[in-house]
Scaffold this motif. Structure first.
Motif, mmCIF file in Angstrom:
data_model
loop_
_atom_site.group_PDB
_atom_site.id
_atom_site.type_symbol
_atom_site.label_atom_id
_atom_site.label_comp_id
_atom_site.label_asym_id
_atom_site.label_seq_id
_atom_site.Cartn_x
_atom_site.Cartn_y
_atom_site.Cartn_z
ATOM 1 N N ASP A 188 0.843 -1.201 0.000
ATOM 2 C CA ASP A 188 0.000 0.000 0.000
ATOM 3 C C ASP A 188 0.876 1.249 0.000
ATOM 4 O O ASP A 188 1.630 1.482 0.959
ATOM 5 C CB ASP A 188 -0.901 -0.014 1.236
ATOM 6 N N PRO A 189 0.790 2.121 -1.028
ATOM 7 C CA PRO A 189 1.644 3.309 -1.083
ATOM 8 C C PRO A 189 1.132 4.475 -0.256
ATOM 9 O O PRO A 189 1.779 5.520 -0.201
ATOM 10 C CB PRO A 189 1.634 3.661 -2.578
ATOM 11 N N THR A 190 -0.011 4.306 0.404
ATOM 12 C CA THR A 190 -0.570 5.410 1.192
ATOM 13 C C THR A 190 -0.425 5.186 2.701
ATOM 14 O O THR A 190 -1.092 5.851 3.494
ATOM 15 C CB THR A 190 -2.055 5.641 0.840
ATOM 16 N N GLN A 191 0.461 4.286 3.086
ATOM 17 C CA GLN A 191 0.683 4.005 4.508
ATOM 18 C C GLN A 191 1.112 5.251 5.272
ATOM 19 O O GLN A 191 0.789 5.409 6.452
ATOM 20 C CB GLN A 191 1.743 2.911 4.658
ATOM 21 N N ALA A 192 1.827 6.152 4.620
ATOM 22 C CA ALA A 192 2.322 7.362 5.290
ATOM 23 C C ALA A 192 1.203 8.219 5.857
ATOM 24 O O ALA A 192 1.423 8.977 6.810
ATOM 25 C CB ALA A 192 3.167 8.189 4.317
ATOM 26 N N VAL A 193 0.005 8.120 5.276
ATOM 27 C CA VAL A 193 -1.101 8.943 5.767
ATOM 28 C C VAL A 193 -2.177 8.114 6.467
ATOM 29 O O VAL A 193 -3.274 8.620 6.741
ATOM 30 C CB VAL A 193 -1.727 9.773 4.616
ATOM 31 N N ALA A 194 -1.865 6.856 6.793
ATOM 32 C CA ALA A 194 -2.865 5.989 7.429
ATOM 33 C C ALA A 194 -3.370 6.581 8.735
ATOM 34 O O ALA A 194 -4.582 6.542 9.027
ATOM 35 C CB ALA A 194 -2.275 4.600 7.660
ATOM 36 N N ILE A 195 -2.461 7.118 9.545
ATOM 37 C CA ILE A 195 -2.877 7.695 10.824
ATOM 38 C C ILE A 195 -3.828 8.865 10.613
ATOM 39 O O ILE A 195 -4.786 9.061 11.362
ATOM 40 C CB ILE A 195 -1.649 8.118 11.661
ATOM 41 N N TRP A 196 -3.599 9.636 9.539
ATOM 42 C CA TRP A 196 -4.435 10.812 9.295
ATOM 43 C C TRP A 196 -5.774 10.437 8.682
ATOM 44 O O TRP A 196 -6.775 11.136 8.889
ATOM 45 C CB TRP A 196 -3.670 11.814 8.433
ATOM 46 N N LYS A 197 -5.829 9.337 7.935
ATOM 47 C CA LYS A 197 -7.119 8.844 7.450
ATOM 48 C C LYS A 197 -8.045 8.576 8.636
ATOM 49 O O LYS A 197 -9.225 8.931 8.623
ATOM 50 C CB LYS A 197 -6.938 7.552 6.651
ATOM 51 N N ALA A 198 -7.487 7.927 9.659
ATOM 52 C CA ALA A 198 -8.282 7.621 10.847
ATOM 53 C C ALA A 198 -8.574 8.876 11.657
ATOM 54 O O ALA A 198 -9.701 9.092 12.123
ATOM 55 C CB ALA A 198 -7.557 6.588 11.702
ATOM 56 N N GLN A 199 -7.555 9.705 11.844
ATOM 57 C CA GLN A 199 -7.693 10.878 12.707
ATOM 58 C C GLN A 199 -8.668 11.905 12.144
ATOM 59 O O GLN A 199 -9.409 12.546 12.887
ATOM 60 C CB GLN A 199 -6.316 11.514 12.913
ATOM 61 N N LEU A 200 -8.673 12.064 10.821
ATOM 62 C CA LEU A 200 -9.524 13.065 10.191
ATOM 63 C C LEU A 200 -10.883 12.513 9.769
ATOM 64 O O LEU A 200 -11.738 13.266 9.311
ATOM 65 C CB LEU A 200 -8.821 13.675 8.967
ATOM 66 N N GLY A 201 -11.074 11.193 9.915
ATOM 67 C CA GLY A 201 -12.345 10.597 9.528
ATOM 68 C C GLY A 201 -12.545 10.597 8.026
ATOM 69 O O GLY A 201 -13.573 11.072 7.518
ATOM 70 N N CYS A 202 -11.569 10.052 7.304
ATOM 71 C CA CYS A 202 -11.604 10.085 5.842
ATOM 72 C C CYS A 202 -12.381 8.902 5.276
ATOM 73 O O CYS A 202 -12.341 7.795 5.823
ATOM 74 C CB CYS A 202 -10.188 10.066 5.274
ATOM 75 N N GLY A 203 -13.031 9.128 4.147
ATOM 76 C CA GLY A 203 -13.691 8.058 3.419
ATOM 77 C C GLY A 203 -12.723 7.409 2.452
ATOM 78 O O GLY A 203 -11.495 7.490 2.608
ATOM 79 N N ALA A 204 -13.262 6.771 1.430
ATOM 80 C CA ALA A 204 -12.422 6.146 0.404
ATOM 81 C C ALA A 204 -11.691 7.227 -0.388
ATOM 82 O O ALA A 204 -12.110 8.393 -0.416
ATOM 83 C CB ALA A 204 -13.294 5.316 -0.536
ATOM 84 N N GLN A 205 -10.572 6.822 -1.006
ATOM 85 C CA GLN A 205 -9.824 7.757 -1.837
ATOM 86 C C GLN A 205 -10.763 8.375 -2.864
ATOM 87 O O GLN A 205 -11.465 7.685 -3.591
ATOM 88 C CB GLN A 205 -8.677 7.039 -2.535
ATOM 89 N N ALA A 206 -10.779 9.711 -2.914
ATOM 90 C CA ALA A 206 -11.754 10.402 -3.757
ATOM 91 C C ALA A 206 -11.207 10.753 -5.133
ATOM 92 O O ALA A 206 -11.940 10.725 -6.117
ATOM 93 C CB ALA A 206 -12.228 11.672 -3.052
ATOM 94 N N ARG A 207 -9.917 11.107 -5.206
ATOM 95 C CA ARG A 207 -9.342 11.553 -6.471
ATOM 96 C C ARG A 207 -7.890 11.103 -6.574
ATOM 97 O O ARG A 207 -7.208 10.964 -5.563
ATOM 98 C CB ARG A 207 -9.387 13.093 -6.566
ATOM 99 N N ARG A 208 -7.435 10.914 -7.808
ATOM 100 C CA ARG A 208 -6.028 10.609 -8.059
ATOM 101 C C ARG A 208 -5.644 11.219 -9.399
ATOM 102 O O ARG A 208 -6.363 11.050 -10.390
ATOM 103 C CB ARG A 208 -5.790 9.102 -8.078
ATOM 104 N N PHE A 209 -4.545 11.950 -9.429
ATOM 105 C CA PHE A 209 -4.102 12.558 -10.673
ATOM 106 C C PHE A 209 -2.615 12.881 -10.572
ATOM 107 O O PHE A 209 -2.006 12.770 -9.503
ATOM 108 C CB PHE A 209 -4.908 13.823 -10.998
ATOM 109 N N GLU A 210 -2.018 13.283 -11.679
ATOM 110 C CA GLU A 210 -0.602 13.643 -11.717
ATOM 111 C C GLU A 210 -0.464 15.130 -11.986
ATOM 112 O O GLU A 210 -1.228 15.705 -12.758
ATOM 113 C CB GLU A 210 0.136 12.853 -12.806
ATOM 114 N N TRP A 211 0.509 15.740 -11.322
ATOM 115 C CA TRP A 211 0.875 17.112 -11.655
ATOM 116 C C TRP A 211 2.375 17.275 -11.530
ATOM 117 O O TRP A 211 3.036 16.538 -10.813
ATOM 118 C CB TRP A 211 0.128 18.126 -10.807
#
Length: 259
Positions: A188-211
């Protein structure tokens, strides 16, 4: 939505002119100090958003103050850049109740005495070990935070955390060999923000894009809509660095200024 800047200790009214200690000159406080960079052209009166930035290991606050990617980005955005000095050029971030949290609170209170920041947005950021200290400061509930910007440093899930920033943005390189890119279970490449997903009450990934930050560096950006606001993670293929324009771009988004 802007979250009003306030401190867990106390806020002193803006009663004196701007600080004499700016740039490489340290503002002394307690047994150490901090550095300040005022935005160019500031009139000395207008209220200022604040960016509290924690430096990387082995450095002091004057380094990010002078860096175009941190202090320079804040300058351009019209943000007061504040960089505390860590004791022994490092930070106490591993456990809740860090001794550096009350110091950072005292820095903000001292800045509030010198500058008109009351009621303005607070952005907390950090690079490398400074990112871990920025996360610790947020988790300890050191202040109400508009945005938390974490660069190349991430906590694993399971740490003590009570703070809930209105926005968290993380960036990390997949070839980082100083603080390795934190892959999670099954890669899983989003492990770095796992704590914040829980802390902020996040739903499923909403968007993905490149810039693109610069021509040679493409960043894969992922975003989540959360109860507390917004969570973003940028992944790039470079190593342990602050991507050019990353801080500047996020400040534009946070402050709703043209990019």
């Amino acid at each position: 939505m802007k979250v009003v800047l306030c401190f867990a200790v106390f806020v002193l009214a803006f009663t004196v002119p701007a600080a004499a200690c700016t740039g490489t000159e340290e503002c002394t406080l307690w047994d150490r100090g901090y550095h300040v960079r005022e935005p160019a052209g500031w009139d000395g009166v207008s209220p200022l958003p604040v960016m509290l930035h924690f430096h990387g290991w082995g450095r002091q606050g004057q380094v990010p103050v002078q860096s175009p990617r941190t202090g320079g980005a804040a300058d351009t955005a019209g943000v007061l850049f504040v960089a505390p000095d860590g004791l022994g050029r490092t930070w106490d971030f591993r456990r809740a109740g860090s001794s550096d949290t009350p110091f950072a609170q005292a820095v903000l209170a001292d800045v509030a005495r010198r500058y008109p920041i009351e009621g303005q947005p607070l952005i907390v950021s950090g690079y490398s070990w400074g990112a871990l200290m920025a996360a610790r400061f947020a988790c300890d509930g050191g202040a109400e935070i508009d945005a938390l910007l974490l660069i190349a440093g991430a906590f694993q899930p399971g740490i003590d955390c009570v703070g809930r920033p209105a926005r968290v943005s993380h960036v990390h390189g997949t070839t980082d060999t100083v603080l390795d890119f934190p892959y999670g279970p099954d890669g899983d490449p989003t492990q770095a923000v796992a704590i914040w997903k829980a802390q902020l009450g996040c739903g499923a990934q909403a968007r993905r894009f490149e810039w693109e930050g610069v021509a040679w560096l493409t960043q894969d950006r992922r975003e989540w809509d959360c109860e507390a606001g917004l969570l973003t993670m940028d992944i790039h293929s470079a190593s342990h660095l602050i991507p050019r324009n990353w801080v500047a771009r996020h400040l534009d988004e946070i402050l709703d200024t043209p990019g």
